[in-house]
Scaffold this motif. Structure first.
Motif, PDB file in Angstrom:
ATOM      1  N   GLY A  50     -62.152  95.297  -2.879  1.00  0.00           N
ATOM      2  CA  GLY A  50     -62.896  94.069  -3.120  1.00  0.00           C
ATOM      3  C   GLY A  50     -64.301  94.167  -2.552  1.00  0.00           C
ATOM      4  N   VAL A  51     -65.092  93.136  -2.832  1.00  0.00           N
ATOM      5  CA  VAL A  51     -66.461  93.088  -2.343  1.00  0.00           C
ATOM      6  C   VAL A  51     -66.910  91.637  -2.299  1.00  0.00           C
ATOM      7  N   GLY A  52     -67.821  91.341  -1.379  1.00  0.00           N
ATOM      8  CA  GLY A  52     -68.450  90.029  -1.354  1.00  0.00           C
ATOM      9  C   GLY A  52     -68.038  89.109  -0.234  1.00  0.00           C
ATOM     10  N   VAL A  53     -66.880  89.295   0.334  1.00  0.00           N
ATOM     11  CA  VAL A  53     -66.432  88.404   1.410  1.00  0.00           C
ATOM     12  C   VAL A  53     -67.176  88.707   2.708  1.00  0.00           C
ATOM     13  N   TRP A  54     -67.424  89.981   2.969  1.00  0.00           N
ATOM     14  CA  TRP A  54     -68.074  90.409   4.210  1.00  0.00           C
ATOM     15  C   TRP A  54     -69.431  91.047   3.943  1.00  0.00           C
ATOM     16  N   GLY A  55     -69.989  90.848   2.783  1.00  0.00           N
ATOM     17  CA  GLY A  55     -71.256  91.466   2.424  1.00  0.00           C
ATOM     18  C   GLY A  55     -71.092  92.266   1.139  1.00  0.00           C
ATOM     19  N   GLN A  56     -72.052  93.076   0.847  1.00  0.00           N
ATOM     20  CA  GLN A  56     -72.038  93.793  -0.428  1.00  0.00           C
ATOM     21  C   GLN A  56     -71.489  95.213  -0.351  1.00  0.00           C
ATOM     22  N   ILE A  57     -71.056  95.651   0.805  1.00  0.00           N
ATOM     23  CA  ILE A  57     -70.421  96.966   0.901  1.00  0.00           C
ATOM     24  C   ILE A  57     -68.974  96.791   0.442  1.00  0.00           C
ATOM     25  N   PRO A  58     -68.579  97.475  -0.625  1.00  0.00           N
ATOM     26  CA  PRO A  58     -67.230  97.274  -1.151  1.00  0.00           C
ATOM     27  C   PRO A  58     -66.157  97.934  -0.285  1.00  0.00           C
ATOM     28  N   MET A  59     -64.988  97.302  -0.284  1.00  0.00           N
ATOM     29  CA  MET A  59     -63.812  97.935   0.296  1.00  0.00           C
ATOM     30  C   MET A  59     -63.131  98.641  -0.862  1.00  0.00           C
TER      31      MET A  59
ATOM     32  N   ILE B 198     -68.143 100.013   9.302  1.00  0.00           N
ATOM     33  CA  ILE B 198     -68.577  99.799   7.919  1.00  0.00           C
ATOM     34  C   ILE B 198     -68.043  98.455   7.441  1.00  0.00           C
ATOM     35  N   GLY B 199     -66.785  98.205   7.774  1.00  0.00           N
ATOM     36  CA  GLY B 199     -66.135  96.935   7.455  1.00  0.00           C
ATOM     37  C   GLY B 199     -65.999  96.088   8.708  1.00  0.00           C
ATOM     38  N   PRO B 200     -65.510  94.877   8.557  1.00  0.00           N
ATOM     39  CA  PRO B 200     -65.394  93.971   9.699  1.00  0.00           C
ATOM     40  C   PRO B 200     -64.344  94.438  10.710  1.00  0.00           C
ATOM     41  N   ALA B 201     -64.515  93.985  11.942  1.00  0.00           N
ATOM     42  CA  ALA B 201     -63.519  94.242  12.983  1.00  0.00           C
ATOM     43  C   ALA B 201     -62.242  93.478  12.654  1.00  0.00           C
ATOM     44  N   TYR B 202     -61.111  94.025  13.049  1.00  0.00           N
ATOM     45  CA  TYR B 202     -59.831  93.352  12.801  1.00  0.00           C
ATOM     46  C   TYR B 202     -59.812  91.965  13.440  1.00  0.00           C
ATOM     47  N   LYS B 203     -60.409  91.832  14.613  1.00  0.00           N
ATOM     48  CA  LYS B 203     -60.441  90.523  15.277  1.00  0.00           C
ATOM     49  C   LYS B 203     -61.243  89.513  14.458  1.00  0.00           C
ATOM     50  N   ALA B 204     -62.308  89.953  13.814  1.00  0.00           N
ATOM     51  CA  ALA B 204     -63.100  89.057  12.968  1.00  0.00           C
ATOM     52  C   ALA B 204     -62.294  88.634  11.744  1.00  0.00           C
ATOM     53  N   VAL B 205     -61.541  89.555  11.184  1.00  0.00           N
ATOM     54  CA  VAL B 205     -60.685  89.221  10.036  1.00  0.00           C
ATOM     55  C   VAL B 205     -59.629  88.205  10.462  1.00  0.00           C
ATOM     56  N   ALA B 206     -59.001  88.452  11.608  1.00  0.00           N
ATOM     57  CA  ALA B 206     -57.976  87.523  12.106  1.00  0.00           C
ATOM     58  C   ALA B 206     -58.559  86.136  12.326  1.00  0.00           C
ATOM     59  N   ALA B 207     -59.757  86.063  12.872  1.00  0.00           N
ATOM     60  CA  ALA B 207     -60.384  84.759  13.117  1.00  0.00           C
ATOM     61  C   ALA B 207     -60.729  84.060  11.798  1.00  0.00           C
ATOM     62  N   LYS B 208     -61.257  84.801  10.857  1.00  0.00           N
ATOM     63  CA  LYS B 208     -61.663  84.218   9.572  1.00  0.00           C
ATOM     64  C   LYS B 208     -60.472  83.642   8.808  1.00  0.00           C
ATOM     65  N   TYR B 209     -59.340  84.300   8.888  1.00  0.00           N
ATOM     66  CA  TYR B 209     -58.171  83.905   8.105  1.00  0.00           C
ATOM     67  C   TYR B 209     -57.106  83.181   8.930  1.00  0.00           C
ATOM     68  N   ALA B 210     -57.442  82.773  10.132  1.00  0.00           N
ATOM     69  CA  ALA B 210     -56.462  82.159  11.045  1.00  0.00           C
ATOM     70  C   ALA B 210     -55.768  80.936  10.453  1.00  0.00           C
ATOM     71  N   ASN B 211     -56.464  80.143   9.672  1.00  0.00           N
ATOM     72  CA  ASN B 211     -55.881  78.911   9.135  1.00  0.00           C
ATOM     73  C   ASN B 211     -55.576  78.991   7.643  1.00  0.00           C
ATOM     74  N   ASP B 212     -55.589  80.182   7.091  1.00  0.00           N
ATOM     75  CA  ASP B 212     -55.347  80.375   5.667  1.00  0.00           C
ATOM     76  C   ASP B 212     -53.882  80.763   5.449  1.00  0.00           C
TER      77      ASP B 212
END
Length: 103
Positions: free
Chosen positions: A72-81, A43-57
């Motif tokens: 929250g909502v909007g970072v990975w689409g419109q399905i809210p966390m 339903i939500g992103p894979a942990y590896k995708a989150v790690a990659a997206k935020y690697a330099n943040d």
């Protein structure tokens, strides 16, 4: 004498593996795995995708810790966390650090 450094290395690796296992168990206990997995989108992103997206943040731990607790909502689409107020700030930070370590 050479076995002492080797033993220290083994203990350090075992400790790190234990911490990762504990964080994975925390993710299960807090029901994170109902929507997320390590390497594939559910339903939500894979942990590896989150790690990659935020690697330099540099603010990722603080941002994501807040998101775990408040939702929250909007970072990975419109399905809210949804918000997870049952997860303490310390637990959320532990989970986020573990997620960000998934490469």
């Amino acid at each position: 004498m050479k076995s002492i450094p080797a033993l220290c290395l083994v203990l350090a690796l075992a400790s790190a593996s234990g911490a990762a296992l504990a964080s994975g168990e925390l993710a299960k206990a807090k029901n994170c795995t109902a929507c997320h997995s390590v390497d594939k989108k559910l339903i939500g992103p894979a942990y590896k995708a989150v790690a990659a997206k935020y690697a330099n943040d540099k603010e990722s731990v603080a941002k994501l810790t807040k998101k775990v607790r408040e939702g929250g909502v909007g970072v990975w689409g419109q399905i809210p966390m949804p918000a997870n107020p049952q997860v303490s700030a310390e637990e959320a930070e532990t989970l986020v650090k573990w997620v960000l370590s998934q490469k």
